[in-house]
Design a protein around this motif. Structure first.
Motif, PDB file in Angstrom:
ATOM      1  N   SER A 142       1.033  -1.269   0.000  1.00 52.46           N
ATOM      2  CA  SER A 142      -0.022   0.013  -0.051  1.00 52.46           C
ATOM      3  C   SER A 142       0.801   1.167  -0.134  1.00 52.46           C
ATOM      4  CB  SER A 142      -0.986  -0.202   1.269  1.00 52.46           C
ATOM      5  OG  SER A 142      -0.203  -0.131   2.285  1.00 52.46           O
ATOM      6  N   ALA A 148       3.084   1.949  -1.884  1.00 53.00           N
ATOM      7  CA  ALA A 148       3.266   2.375  -3.362  1.00 53.00           C
ATOM      8  C   ALA A 148       1.859   3.025  -3.883  1.00 53.00           C
ATOM      9  CB  ALA A 148       3.403   1.148  -4.189  1.00 53.00           C
ATOM     10  N   MET A 149       0.954   3.163  -3.124  1.00 59.04           N
ATOM     11  CA  MET A 149      -0.379   3.669  -3.603  1.00 59.04           C
ATOM     12  C   MET A 149      -0.748   5.010  -2.742  1.00 59.04           C
ATOM     13  SD  MET A 149      -1.488   1.823  -6.118  1.00 59.04           S
ATOM     14  CE  MET A 149      -3.261   1.183  -5.869  1.00 59.04           C
ATOM     15  N   SER A 150      -0.032   5.245  -1.683  1.00 58.76           N
ATOM     16  CA  SER A 150      -0.248   6.411  -0.482  1.00 58.76           C
ATOM     17  C   SER A 150       0.450   7.797  -1.220  1.00 58.76           C
ATOM     18  CB  SER A 150       0.285   5.910   0.757  1.00 58.76           C
ATOM     19  OG  SER A 150       1.615   6.210   0.679  1.00 58.76           O
ATOM     20  N   TYR A 151      -0.269   8.748  -0.265  1.00 51.30           N
ATOM     21  CA  TYR A 151       0.091  10.019  -0.710  1.00 51.30           C
ATOM     22  C   TYR A 151       2.054  10.116  -0.517  1.00 51.30           C
ATOM     23  CZ  TYR A 151      -4.299  12.341  -0.572  1.00 51.30           C
ATOM     24  OH  TYR A 151      -5.870  12.653  -0.758  1.00 51.30           O
ATOM     25  N   THR A 152       2.029   9.413   0.491  1.00 48.81           N
ATOM     26  CA  THR A 152       3.494   9.751   0.919  1.00 48.81           C
ATOM     27  C   THR A 152       4.531   8.621   0.315  1.00 48.81           C
ATOM     28  OG1 THR A 152       3.073   8.589   2.916  1.00 48.81           O
ATOM     29  CG2 THR A 152       2.901  11.094   2.933  1.00 48.81           C
ATOM     30  N   GLY A 200       1.322  18.024  -4.858  1.00 52.86           N
ATOM     31  CA  GLY A 200       1.823  16.841  -3.957  1.00 52.86           C
ATOM     32  C   GLY A 200       3.124  16.051  -4.541  1.00 52.86           C
ATOM     33  N   SER A 228       3.469  11.125  -8.767  1.00 52.31           N
ATOM     34  CA  SER A 228       2.795   9.891  -8.455  1.00 52.31           C
ATOM     35  C   SER A 228       3.721   8.759  -8.029  1.00 52.31           C
ATOM     36  CB  SER A 228       2.641   9.377  -9.740  1.00 52.31           C
ATOM     37  OG  SER A 228       1.804   7.808  -9.666  1.00 52.31           O
ATOM     38  N   VAL A 229       3.509   8.586  -6.648  1.00 56.11           N
ATOM     39  CA  VAL A 229       4.288   7.607  -5.884  1.00 56.11           C
ATOM     40  C   VAL A 229       4.244   6.148  -6.645  1.00 56.11           C
ATOM     41  CG1 VAL A 229       4.275   6.348  -3.735  1.00 56.11           C
ATOM     42  CG2 VAL A 229       4.025   8.799  -3.704  1.00 56.11           C
ATOM     43  N   TYR A 230       2.834   5.739  -6.990  1.00 57.21           N
ATOM     44  CA  TYR A 230       2.871   4.697  -7.855  1.00 57.21           C
ATOM     45  C   TYR A 230       3.956   4.627  -9.027  1.00 57.21           C
ATOM     46  CZ  TYR A 230       0.820   1.553 -11.370  1.00 57.21           C
ATOM     47  OH  TYR A 230       0.386   0.519 -12.160  1.00 57.21           O
TER      48      TYR A 230
END
Lengths: 406, 406
Positions: free
Chosen positions: B61, B63-67, B270, B273-275
């Motif tokens: 998760s 890899a899918m979070s804001y941070t 932000g 894209s962390v993903y």
């Protein structure tokens, strides 16, 4: 190098206080109620893999190019179709896909305003929007919300005064979060939605309708968007951050094509990751979205109820709040004179984080409020966090001199 | 609604001409040499799938979070390590990951300048940068390049004049593309790199070093970055757009932490894209990057040589160019008096697209130049396109009155 000249920066940077605790980084023992994070266990990790495979197979190199393949219109069509549930009707010239809805807020602000122009907001207001507007160097003015959202009479009075007295500027933009307000947790009533749209036509401003939380209704009811009452004066924003995952950074703005086309020009980073758009579309195709959203809402409703129960148990009548019917946040008001900033660090040390309310206001107000996020942690953690929070709060009260504690 | 008031936009939008042919959309029969697209067959489609699987498994998760999870620092570390090959040495406070290097250009411009400030550029210059700087409402001034890049003596003279005469403003930023210049195809010599860095210290401006094409060296040689000569006065930009795929939108800026930290504030969308960052890192782990880049360079070198041969065959001595030693572009100069804008639409009709050179200049110049991209199409198509282009060009010349054709 000792004689190195200083670098001068743009004047656009305001002094910005640290939001939340001043502790750098999160501590392992802390139960975080501060930031607005969705439940990480809800992220469709497996679906991302199969969706990637499908995107690579169906769109191939188009999914990796600057411009996208034919698939790039798939997600746009999906969003437009889904928006009809919110009574937002638009065509593909009226939508721009952005890097989260945060980028859309920034683009709308800079497309419609020059430094010194006026943007009106709610009080309290999502701090990310306040920050973005400050960086656009606009003047901000805020209007209070109650349990039915922004008090439209206050806005109307200000518009009339500005027009008749001609002393004050009219706004270019009114920024509104109508559903499950961040941080207030309230919904804007239908009457007020309609009235705001009427005012936007009459006084020629644009309503920036930030509908990030709309899908997360706990009882499955939805109010018509402000956009439905004023499609020519509303830019409607939403995002996949709350229903798929924030880390993909995928949001959108829908509005008049003449505004959207200017936003496209200002969006100098190019199309939002085409790869993410293709994968997200395939996730939406593979997920049963109705059931996924239903699961999310059920989970969040349970967590909200756990938080409400824990607050009642540990705080009794000491605090007040409107129990939100959806979204992420519970907005707690303490007695007058309480300053939630004063014990934010102590709470962190005791293992619970929250956001002190002052960050959501322009003026020196909101000191007796705090925002709690109920979506990230499970019920057990929420209960424990509220218990710790109450302990810290009452400790704090006891430590104050008598006159301050009143 | 007939009495609807007009929407007023920010003053930041300049009149911007259509770039390339005025035909909306591309035609099926057209061989595109206009836009700077990498070879789509080089995109690692299969690796994207396995990389996604690995990212979801290792970072979950996060890899899918804001941070981001712990993996978010992996790609930062990868970039920092790779940058050492360019003699760029920095730590994690000195890097910001952006939505392509285009977003980095925008952030640097708005972090360091206010409207009316001065940015100096090359002539010709990447039109995307010109557009971004225009939207930042700065004043632009350009300096010519020759086969060794920007002519530094011109820049120095302008700096001296500005300082001694005190009539002209000094620049806040000098934007330079040192390797395989877009559109010029040339490299900035080492002497000039060093001299520019010295000038940046002496006159206290920031060099924005856009190194998007650096990895694509046809002979495997690399010059030291400008950053290596002036780490405190250079912001170094690069991107994965040319070596992985542009559609992922992943670039970066490296520079003084005090500048990078301001850029983070201004990056209101932000974290990028962390993903995408997690997936890209796993792509880099799974690809043999040295061999991947070697394959790309070999492919592009062959295509460049095919283009050079075709130009020699069909244009003879009519045109001149510097044969690029890397990158994407060949910059063709026609005889004085030729206006490449005059036959851009005819060429499109005949099935070949290019960019007319005037778009790369601030002043009314560059009319006798054009930019050709040699990376997107295979050799056969390139040969056919150059043949068609020559036919259209000579047709165009014949159709002119004698005095104009001179």
């Amino acid at each position: 190098m000792n004689s190195m000249k200083k670098i001068t920066f743009s004047k656009r940077f305001p002094d910005m206080p640290i939001i939340g605790s001043s502790f750098a980084g999160s501590l392992d023992h802390v139960i975080p109620l501060s930031y607005g994070f969705p439940a990480p266990e809800s992220f469709p990790l497996d679906t991302m893999v199969t969706a990637t495979e499908r995107a690579m197979k169906t769109q191939g190199s188009g999914a990796m190019s600057y411009t996208g393949g034919s698939g790039i219109s798939n997600i746009v069509n999906w969003i437009l179709k889904r928006s009809e549930l919110r009574e937002v009707y638009a065509n593909k010239d009226q939508i721009i896909v952005t890097s989260g809805s945060m980028q859309a807020i920034d683009l709308v602000a800079r497309t419609l305003t020059d430094p010194g122009d006026e943007i009106w907001i709610e009080a309290p207001c999502f701090f990310g929007a306040i920050r973005t507007f400050n960086l656009a160097q606009v003047n901000l003015r805020s209007f209070p919300i109650d349990e039915n959202g922004i008090i439209v009479e206050h806005v109307e009075r200000a518009l009339i005064e500005a027009t008749t007295l001609q002393q004050k500027p009219l706004p270019k933009i009114l920024y509104i979060m109508p559903n499950y307000h961040n941080p207030g947790g309230v919904n804007l009533s239908v009457d007020r939605r309609k009235k705001l749209a009427d005012l936007a036509y009459e006084y020629n401003f644009i309503i920036l309708e930030d509908d990030a939380y709309v899908e997360l209704s706990f009882d499955g009811t939805y109010l018509p968007s402000i956009h439905s009452f004023g499609p020519d004066r509303v830019i409607y924003l939403s995002t996949f951050s709350k229903v798929i995952a924030p880390g993909i950074r995928l949001g959108w703005a829908i509005g008049l094509s003449e505004i959207i086309s200017k936003m496209r020009i200002l969006k100098t980073d190019g199309l939002t990751s085409v790869y993410v758009q293709e994968v997200a579309y395939n996730v939406l195709e593979q997920l049963d979205i109705a059931s996924h959203i239903n699961n999310l809402s059920t989970m969040y409703k349970t967590r909200k109820e756990a938080m409400v129960a824990a607050i009642k148990e540990h705080f009794g009548d000491e605090v007040s709040f409107v129990s939100p019917e959806g979204g992420f946040f519970l907005w707690v008001t303490f007695p007058q004179g309480v300053n939630t900033s004063a014990f934010v660090d102590d709470a962190m040390t005791a293992g619970v984080s929250y956001l002190d309310g002052r960050h959501f206001f322009l003026e020196e107000e909101g000191y007796n409020t705090m925002r709690l996020c109920f979506t990230y942690c499970n019920e057990e953690k929420i209960k424990e966090a509220i218990k710790r929070l109450a302990e810290i709060y009452y400790q704090h009260l006891r430590s104050l001199p008598m006159e301050e504690a009143n």
